[in-house]
Design an enzyme around this catalytic site. Structure first.
Site, short mmCIF file in Angstrom:
data_model
loop_
_atom_site.label_atom_id
_atom_site.label_comp_id
_atom_site.label_asym_id
_atom_site.label_seq_id
_atom_site.Cartn_x
_atom_site.Cartn_y
_atom_site.Cartn_z
N LYS A 160 0.73 -1.18 -0.08
CA LYS A 160 -0.07 0.12 0.01
C LYS A 160 0.73 1.20 0.04
O LYS A 160 0.96 2.01 0.96
CB LYS A 160 -0.94 0.22 1.33
CG LYS A 160 -2.04 0.74 1.02
CD LYS A 160 -3.19 0.72 2.02
CE LYS A 160 -4.41 1.82 2.09
NZ LYS A 160 -5.23 1.88 1.05
N1 PMP Z 1 -7.49 -2.27 -2.92
C1 PMP Z 1 -7.18 -1.04 -3.06
C2 PMP Z 1 -6.28 -0.67 -4.21
C3 PMP Z 1 -7.25 -0.21 -2.12
O1 PMP Z 1 -6.74 0.99 -2.11
C4 PMP Z 1 -8.03 -0.59 -0.92
C5 PMP Z 1 -8.46 0.13 0.24
N2 PMP Z 1 -7.22 0.22 1.06
C6 PMP Z 1 -8.52 -2.01 -0.89
C7 PMP Z 1 -8.38 -2.89 -1.90
C8 PMP Z 1 -9.34 -2.51 0.26
O2 PMP Z 1 -8.33 -2.73 1.40
P1 PMP Z 1 -8.81 -2.97 2.93
O3 PMP Z 1 -10.06 -3.49 2.93
O4 PMP Z 1 -7.76 -3.22 3.41
O5 PMP Z 1 -9.17 -1.38 3.36
#
Ligand code: PMP
Length: 307
Positions: A160
């Site tokens: 991320k």
């Molecule tokens: N994919 C992307 C590209 C994202 O930015 C997010 C948000 N963080 C998610 C999936 C979902 O991740 P999470 O459930 O950990 O927020």
């Protein structure tokens, strides 16, 4: 939606007034995207007061992301979990979006610099439903994007990092310009990857299917939450390559993410998803939001009270 300001932001070890959390224009992260971050939520629960949802897993993912790009954090998981609780509590927030970010600061130019200090910031502020309350209830319209997600062996989608969100920006802007609520990215080989900021699930004949880690996705924490809750409810959940046309065969479809929570999709590329009945999605939404009312027992220790 404009940011709703809170009072304090935690920065490099102390709470500073919101307006003072600024940075230099020559900061490394601004020029090269060298920042790693998290998006987390605090919920006001009926039974455990204000909680940070899956605090540990988010901070662990932040640590993993920082490791890949050699961005030194200098705090432990437990210390940063405590900061997340503190920043919600000290701002007097009862529900919040929490944004930890670690980025390379001012000091040296050049993408490979290892001489820039890390700026570590954790902010919290009020934030409603990312894809809208209406969307949570009635579903959203999405479209497959003409932009592909980053291929394996390029910028890692499973990390991320700030720079990744240029891809999300292209996918999401294109969808919105065309009148859709969100865009779905395909991976380099044309298989379904994920939404611009959400993971994707489809239900076909009572089975839940979501793309695997190798499909250029961020393996979301909400994705994991939903897989766990769905299995608990007795559903079979598989991680499987999804060709685009399978989206058009789905009985149900929904997107998951910290911001998006569990948002149903009612049409994809202007084709209605299934019959419009969404029994499985509804059950999963109920189980998910039930965590915060106490109707779903938190047997996994996902709720981390701020007090
Ligand atoms: N994919 C992307 C590209 C994202 O930015 C997010 C948000 N963080 C998610 C999936 C979902 O991740 P999470 O459930 O950990 O927020």
């Amino acid at each position: 939606m404009p940011i709703q300001e809170a009072q304090f932001i935690w920065r490099n070890g102390k709470m500073v007034p919101w307006a003072e959390a600024t940075t230099h224009v020559l900061t490394h992260g601004l020029h090269y995207g060298s920042g790693v971050f998290e998006g987390m939520r605090a919920y006001n629960t009926k039974h455990k007061g204000v909680v940070v949802f899956r605090n540990r897993e988010h901070i662990e993912r932040l640590m993993f992301s920082s490791r890949v790009y050699k961005i030194n954090i200098g705090y432990s998981v437990d210390e940063l979990m405590q900061v997340c609780r503190d920043v919600v509590r000290e701002n007097g927030l009862d529900s919040a979006y929490i944004r930890p970010i670690a980025f390379l600061g001012y000091g040296e130019m050049g993408p490979a610099s290892q001489a820039c200090d890390t700026d570590l910031v954790i902010a919290a502020f009020p934030w409603g439903a990312y894809l809208g309350e209406e969307g949570l209830k009635n579903g959203i319209d999405v479209a497959v994007s003409s932009w592909r997600r980053s291929a394996p062996g390029t910028i890692p989608a499973g990390v991320k990092a700030a720079g990744n969100y240029l891809s999300s920006r292209l996918v999401s802007m294109e969808a919105k310009d065309r009148g859709f609520a969100e865009g779905i990215g395909l991976s380099h080989d044309g298989l379904v990857s994920e939404g611009a900021g959400e993971n994707l699930f489809i239900a076909i004949k009572g089975r839940l299917i979501t793309p695997p880690a190798g499909a250029s996705i961020l393996t979301g924490i909400t994705r994991d939450t939903v897989m766990t809750l769905a299995r608990k409810l007795g559903y079979e959940v598989v991680e499987q390559a999804i060709p685009r046309e399978m989206l058009y065969a789905a009985d149900e479809m929904f997107l998951t993410g910290t911001a998006a929570e569990v948002t149903p999709v009612r049409s994809v590329d202007r084709l209605a998803v299934g019959s419009g009945e969404r029994p499985i999605t509804r059950q999963i939404q109920d189980a998910f939001f039930g965590l915060f009312t106490g109707e779903t027992e938190d047997e996994w220790g996902w709720l981390d009270p701020v007090d």
